[in-house]
Design a protein around this motif. Structure first.
Motif, PDB file in Angstrom:
ATOM      1  N   CYS A 265       4.406  -4.632   1.368  1.00 32.66           N
ATOM      2  CA  CYS A 265       2.955  -4.293   1.288  1.00 32.66           C
ATOM      3  C   CYS A 265       2.619  -3.612  -0.098  1.00 32.66           C
ATOM      4  O   CYS A 265       1.559  -4.203  -0.488  1.00 32.66           O
TER       5      CYS A 265
ATOM      6  N   HIS B 137       2.418   4.384   3.304  1.00 30.52           N
ATOM      7  CA  HIS B 137       3.095   3.217   3.957  1.00 30.52           C
ATOM      8  C   HIS B 137       3.478   2.228   2.699  1.00 30.52           C
ATOM      9  O   HIS B 137       4.848   1.532   2.776  1.00 30.52           O
TER      10      HIS B 137
ATOM     11  N   CYS C  73       3.053  -2.595   9.127  1.00 29.55           N
ATOM     12  CA  CYS C  73       2.436  -3.716   8.139  1.00 29.55           C
ATOM     13  C   CYS C  73       1.025  -4.301   8.755  1.00 29.55           C
ATOM     14  O   CYS C  73       0.158  -4.546   8.109  1.00 29.55           O
TER      15      CYS C  73
ATOM     16  N   CYS D 218       7.423   0.452   1.863  1.00 25.51           N
ATOM     17  CA  CYS D 218       7.391  -0.864   2.325  1.00 25.51           C
ATOM     18  C   CYS D 218       7.044  -1.711   0.872  1.00 25.51           C
ATOM     19  O   CYS D 218       5.951  -1.736   0.653  1.00 25.51           O
TER      20      CYS D 218
HETATM   21 ZN   LIG Z   1       4.273  -2.943   5.251  1.00 25.98          ZN
END
Ligand SMILES: [Zn+2]
Length: 85
Positions: free
Chosen positions: A36, A29, A3, A33
């Motif tokens: 994010c 990512h 992150c 996630c």
């Molecule tokens: Zn993340």
């Protein structure tokens, strides 16, 4: 990518000149996630608002409504003048 790395490269994600390889890593990512992913969504909206303000662009619907309101006002004024004359 974690992150912290993602957030460090976040502005690059919106930069058209960013290398495709970095973009792929950022998207990978973001796909796994949710935190994010939300951050990118919020940032994108903020950028769009900023861009709109910068250009002083009005949405088409509001522009049409304003245009019609102005035309209506002018038509009323003309009518009033015609009556008094
Ligand atoms: Zn993340």
């Amino acid at each position: 990518m974690n992150c912290t790395e993602f957030l460090a490269n976040l502005t690059d994600y919106f930069d058209a000149k960013t290398a495709a390889t970095l973009r792929v890593e950022l998207e990978r990512h973001m796909g796994g996630c949710s935190h994010c992913h939300v951050t990118v969504d919020t940032t994108r909206q903020t950028i769009e608002v900023y861009r709109n303000n910068e250009l002083f662009e009005l949405p088409e619907s509001i522009r049409t409504q304003l245009h019609q309101a102005v035309l209506k006002k002018c038509a009323n004024l003309k009518r009033k003048k015609a009556h008094t004359a």
